[in-house]
Scaffold this motif. Structure first.
Motif, PDB file in Angstrom:
ATOM      1  N   ASN A  38       0.827  -1.206   0.000  1.00  0.00           N
ATOM      2  CA  ASN A  38       0.000   0.000   0.000  1.00  0.00           C
ATOM      3  C   ASN A  38       0.863   1.259   0.000  1.00  0.00           C
ATOM      4  O   ASN A  38       0.349   2.361  -0.075  1.00  0.00           O
ATOM      5  N   THR A  39       2.162   1.092   0.126  1.00  0.00           N
ATOM      6  CA  THR A  39       3.088   2.215   0.132  1.00  0.00           C
ATOM      7  C   THR A  39       3.323   2.678  -1.304  1.00  0.00           C
ATOM      8  O   THR A  39       3.683   1.873  -2.157  1.00  0.00           O
ATOM      9  N   PRO A  40       3.130   3.958  -1.578  1.00  0.00           N
ATOM     10  CA  PRO A  40       3.367   4.447  -2.945  1.00  0.00           C
ATOM     11  C   PRO A  40       4.826   4.225  -3.371  1.00  0.00           C
ATOM     12  O   PRO A  40       5.740   4.410  -2.572  1.00  0.00           O
ATOM     13  N   PRO A  41       5.036   3.822  -4.621  1.00  0.00           N
ATOM     14  CA  PRO A  41       6.397   3.596  -5.117  1.00  0.00           C
ATOM     15  C   PRO A  41       7.301   4.817  -4.955  1.00  0.00           C
ATOM     16  O   PRO A  41       8.490   4.681  -4.709  1.00  0.00           O
ATOM     17  N   GLU A  42       6.724   6.004  -5.080  1.00  0.00           N
ATOM     18  CA  GLU A  42       7.511   7.224  -4.922  1.00  0.00           C
ATOM     19  C   GLU A  42       8.100   7.305  -3.511  1.00  0.00           C
ATOM     20  O   GLU A  42       9.234   7.732  -3.322  1.00  0.00           O
ATOM     21  N   ASP A  43       7.311   6.890  -2.508  1.00  0.00           N
ATOM     22  CA  ASP A  43       7.786   6.901  -1.126  1.00  0.00           C
ATOM     23  C   ASP A  43       8.898   5.888  -0.905  1.00  0.00           C
ATOM     24  O   ASP A  43       9.844   6.136  -0.161  1.00  0.00           O
ATOM     25  N   ILE A  44       8.778   4.739  -1.560  1.00  0.00           N
ATOM     26  CA  ILE A  44       9.800   3.701  -1.438  1.00  0.00           C
ATOM     27  C   ILE A  44      11.116   4.216  -2.006  1.00  0.00           C
ATOM     28  O   ILE A  44      12.175   4.096  -1.373  1.00  0.00           O
ATOM     29  N   ILE A  45      11.073   4.805  -3.201  1.00  0.00           N
ATOM     30  CA  ILE A  45      12.295   5.322  -3.838  1.00  0.00           C
ATOM     31  C   ILE A  45      12.881   6.465  -3.021  1.00  0.00           C
ATOM     32  O   ILE A  45      14.098   6.537  -2.815  1.00  0.00           O
ATOM     33  N   LEU A  46      12.039   7.368  -2.521  1.00  0.00           N
ATOM     34  CA  LEU A  46      12.536   8.473  -1.711  1.00  0.00           C
ATOM     35  C   LEU A  46      13.210   7.958  -0.443  1.00  0.00           C
ATOM     36  O   LEU A  46      14.308   8.408  -0.093  1.00  0.00           O
ATOM     37  N   ALA A  47      12.585   7.002   0.231  1.00  0.00           N
ATOM     38  CA  ALA A  47      13.186   6.427   1.444  1.00  0.00           C
ATOM     39  C   ALA A  47      14.520   5.770   1.117  1.00  0.00           C
ATOM     40  O   ALA A  47      15.497   5.897   1.873  1.00  0.00           O
ATOM     41  N   TRP A  48      14.583   5.081  -0.013  1.00  0.00           N
ATOM     42  CA  TRP A  48      15.827   4.417  -0.417  1.00  0.00           C
ATOM     43  C   TRP A  48      16.928   5.447  -0.697  1.00  0.00           C
ATOM     44  O   TRP A  48      18.043   5.317  -0.207  1.00  0.00           O
ATOM     45  N   VAL A  49      16.607   6.493  -1.480  1.00  0.00           N
ATOM     46  CA  VAL A  49      17.599   7.520  -1.811  1.00  0.00           C
ATOM     47  C   VAL A  49      18.101   8.203  -0.538  1.00  0.00           C
ATOM     48  O   VAL A  49      19.300   8.426  -0.370  1.00  0.00           O
ATOM     49  N   LEU A  50      17.189   8.519   0.365  1.00  0.00           N
ATOM     50  CA  LEU A  50      17.587   9.184   1.610  1.00  0.00           C
ATOM     51  C   LEU A  50      18.415   8.281   2.516  1.00  0.00           C
ATOM     52  O   LEU A  50      19.179   8.768   3.351  1.00  0.00           O
ATOM     53  N   SER A  51      18.302   6.974   2.349  1.00  0.00           N
ATOM     54  CA  SER A  51      19.081   6.042   3.170  1.00  0.00           C
ATOM     55  C   SER A  51      20.514   5.864   2.678  1.00  0.00           C
ATOM     56  O   SER A  51      21.356   5.347   3.404  1.00  0.00           O
ATOM     57  N   LEU A  52      20.779   6.305   1.444  1.00  0.00           N
ATOM     58  CA  LEU A  52      22.117   6.137   0.880  1.00  0.00           C
ATOM     59  C   LEU A  52      23.108   7.094   1.529  1.00  0.00           C
ATOM     60  O   LEU A  52      22.779   8.258   1.774  1.00  0.00           O
ATOM     61  N   PRO A  53      24.342   6.634   1.769  1.00  0.00           N
ATOM     62  CA  PRO A  53      25.372   7.555   2.257  1.00  0.00           C
ATOM     63  C   PRO A  53      25.625   8.649   1.213  1.00  0.00           C
ATOM     64  O   PRO A  53      25.426   8.439   0.013  1.00  0.00           O
ATOM     65  N   ASN A  54      26.071   9.815   1.657  1.00  0.00           N
ATOM     66  CA  ASN A  54      26.293  10.946   0.755  1.00  0.00           C
ATOM     67  C   ASN A  54      27.259  10.643  -0.377  1.00  0.00           C
ATOM     68  O   ASN A  54      27.126  11.193  -1.467  1.00  0.00           O
TER      69      ASN A  54
END
Length: 114
Positions: A38-54
């Motif tokens: 039920n989680t929008p794909p956009e939220d999944i990608i955003l969470a993934w990108v934000l979890s990446l080290p700089n």
């Protein structure tokens, strides 16, 4: 009707993985789910990108994840397929391409504001 398996839990996604390309296993968990989320794909990608080290370029990380999961990508459910589409779009824009776009955009903005 919502089951635990059909909802991507970002709390569960904080379990660290060995992959620097998916440090919180967000993409891995999404691909391993049998049911749609039920989680929008956009939220999944955003969470993934934000979890990446700089120091990790999201485009390069996306390329490596797509390569790593290429055997199961075709077998994913509909919500996973849309997330994979966003991951492929992310792979098209490495930092070098974004930097070139930003420079052009800033020149254009300067002309508009002068």
């Amino acid at each position: 009707m919502t089951s635990h398996a059909s909802t991507l839990s970002f709390a569960c996604a904080t379990v660290p993985s060995n992959s620097t390309n998916d440090p919180k296993s967000i993409i891995h968990q999404m691909l391993m789910m049998d049911e749609e989320t039920n989680t929008p794909p956009e939220d999944i990608i955003l969470a993934w990108v934000l979890s990446l080290p700089n120091e990790i370029d999201p485009a390069l990380a996306a390329i490596q994840l797509l390569s790593h999961y290429e055997d199961i990508i075709d077998q994913t459910n509909n919500s996973s397929a849309k997330t994979i589409m966003f991951l492929k779009q992310t792979a098209e824009f490495p930092r070098s391409r974004l930097a070139a776009t930003t420079r052009r955009g800033s020149k254009y903005r300067r002309r508009l504001h002068s």
